[in-house]
Design an enzyme around this catalytic site. Structure first.
Site, PDB file in Angstrom:
ATOM      1  N   SER A   1       5.056   9.416  -4.109  1.00  0.00           N
ATOM      2  CA  SER A   1       4.122   8.431  -4.653  1.00  0.00           C
ATOM      3  C   SER A   1       3.410   9.031  -5.855  1.00  0.00           C
ATOM      4  CB  SER A   1       3.089   8.029  -3.600  1.00  0.00           C
ATOM      5  OG  SER A   1       1.994   7.411  -4.247  1.00  0.00           O
TER       6      SER A   1
ATOM      7  N   HIS B   1       7.904   6.114  -5.847  1.00  0.00           N
ATOM      8  CA  HIS B   1       7.039   5.120  -5.203  1.00  0.00           C
ATOM      9  C   HIS B   1       5.851   4.841  -6.115  1.00  0.00           C
ATOM     10  CE1 HIS B   1       5.470   2.931  -1.711  1.00  0.00           C
ATOM     11  NE2 HIS B   1       4.281   3.465  -1.979  1.00  0.00           N
TER      12      HIS B   1
ATOM     13  N   ASP C   1       2.408   2.753  -6.597  1.00  0.00           N
ATOM     14  CA  ASP C   1       1.354   2.056  -5.854  1.00  0.00           C
ATOM     15  C   ASP C   1       0.479   1.208  -6.772  1.00  0.00           C
ATOM     16  OD1 ASP C   1       1.656   2.890  -3.067  1.00  0.00           O
ATOM     17  OD2 ASP C   1       1.261   4.907  -3.826  1.00  0.00           O
TER      18      ASP C   1
ATOM     19  N   MET D   1      -2.655  -1.240  -7.038  1.00  0.00           N
ATOM     20  CA  MET D   1      -3.877  -1.659  -6.340  1.00  0.00           C
ATOM     21  C   MET D   1      -4.774  -2.437  -7.288  1.00  0.00           C
ATOM     22  SD  MET D   1      -4.727   1.837  -4.301  1.00  0.00           S
ATOM     23  CE  MET D   1      -3.424   2.842  -3.566  1.00  0.00           C
TER      24      MET D   1
ATOM     25  N   MET E   1      -0.200  -3.801  -3.643  1.00  0.00           N
ATOM     26  CA  MET E   1      -1.395  -4.011  -2.826  1.00  0.00           C
ATOM     27  C   MET E   1      -2.307  -4.900  -3.659  1.00  0.00           C
ATOM     28  SD  MET E   1      -1.605  -0.080  -1.531  1.00  0.00           S
ATOM     29  CE  MET E   1      -0.485   0.461  -2.822  1.00  0.00           C
TER      30      MET E   1
ATOM     31  N   MET F   1       2.934   1.082   7.168  1.00  0.00           N
ATOM     32  CA  MET F   1       1.832   1.917   6.682  1.00  0.00           C
ATOM     33  C   MET F   1       1.326   2.805   7.820  1.00  0.00           C
ATOM     34  SD  MET F   1       1.401   1.174   3.485  1.00  0.00           S
ATOM     35  CE  MET F   1      -0.008   2.256   3.225  1.00  0.00           C
TER      36      MET F   1
ATOM     37  N   ASP G   1       4.799   5.090   4.932  1.00  0.00           N
ATOM     38  CA  ASP G   1       3.919   5.417   3.800  1.00  0.00           C
ATOM     39  C   ASP G   1       2.544   5.830   4.305  1.00  0.00           C
ATOM     40  OD1 ASP G   1       2.583   5.572   1.392  1.00  0.00           O
ATOM     41  OD2 ASP G   1       2.871   3.466   0.833  1.00  0.00           O
TER      42      ASP G   1
END
Ligand code: DX5
Ligand code: ZN
Length: 230
Positions: free
Chosen positions: A8, A33, A35, A37, A68, A137, A179
């Site tokens: 990540s 990965h 992410d 947000m 997310m 998760m 994750d």
């Protein structure tokens, strides 16, 4: 069983992200990965399609976009255009889960659902045909560097049983990704619970000395070494 390691980049050095992406893949990682947000669905704010597009030339490895964000649909085509290969989202963040999965597939990406620690796995039951990835998760989403929640192991076993039963009747294989809090010390146990794809942020990007371009070789080697014993 083929295992995939997906560092990540949340824990990478954002001032030299392209270099970090190239280095971590050269060190043996399989996926990047990514992410995303939004400070709305989760209490943190990170990176979007512009950054995905910026890192795309630095690797041919799949970019695994973990959304997310809420709402989900508006931003999906932007990530597809920015070079994403896999797009996963949280079912609670979409008003129409089946439609969002279809939208991701129609945009040319592989689609997946993400399950928070308290989210029941039955969200997947009626959309198996539209799933390429199931992401469990093992922390509450929003931050890197949190500790692995042990209850995720039982959830992985449950997800593995659903995925295997589906593979038996359909002949189609869905990946099972984990994750949060994945380390050299727990990755084997996580694999034994059924995961085949492992996100690791702080464990990978926290490793080694800054000046060493090969600094991720040894931690990725250790993660693979632990998996070899499974
Ligand atoms: C958390 C993110 C994770 C995070 C993992 O919301 O989805 O991908 O970067 O970081 P570590 O491996 O440090 O727990
Ligand atoms: Zn993630």
């Amino acid at each position: 069983m083929t295992f995939r390691i997906a560092p990540s980049i949340l824990s990478a050095d954002f001032a030299k992200l392209g270099e970090e992406v190239a280095n971590v893949i050269a060190s043996g990682a399989d996926w990047i990965h990514f992410d995303v947000m939004d400070n709305h669905y989760v209490p943190n704010l990170t990176i979007g399609p512009l950054v995905c597009e910026a890192i795309r030339p630095y690797t041919t490895a799949p970019i695994d976009v973990h959304l997310m964000v809420k709402p989900v649909d508006r931003i999906v085509p932007d990530f597809a255009k920015a070079g994403a290969n896999v797009i996963t989202f949280h079912p609670e963040a979409s008003e129409h889960v089946d439609r969002t999965l279809g939208l991701i597939r129609d945009s040319g990406c592989q689609a997946g659902l993400v399950f928070n620690p308290a989210t029941p796995l039955n969200w997947m039951d009626h959309v198996m045909d539209k799933l390429d990835v199931v992401l469990v998760m093992s922390v509450n989403p929003g931050f890197g560097g949190q500790s692995f929640i042990p209850g995720a192991l039982d959830k992985l076993r449950e997800a593995r049983a659903k995925i295997d039963a589906y593979a038996e009747r359909s002949g189609r294989k869905i990946l099972l990704e984990i994750d949060g809090g994945v380390k050299v010390g727990n990755i084997a146990e996580i694999a034994r619970a059924g995961a085949d794809t492992f996100v690791a942020g702080s464990a990978v990007f926290g490793a080694g000395k800054d000046s060493d371009p090969q600094r991720y070789n040894s931690v990725i080697g250790d993660l693979r070494g632990a998996l070899a014993g499974v």
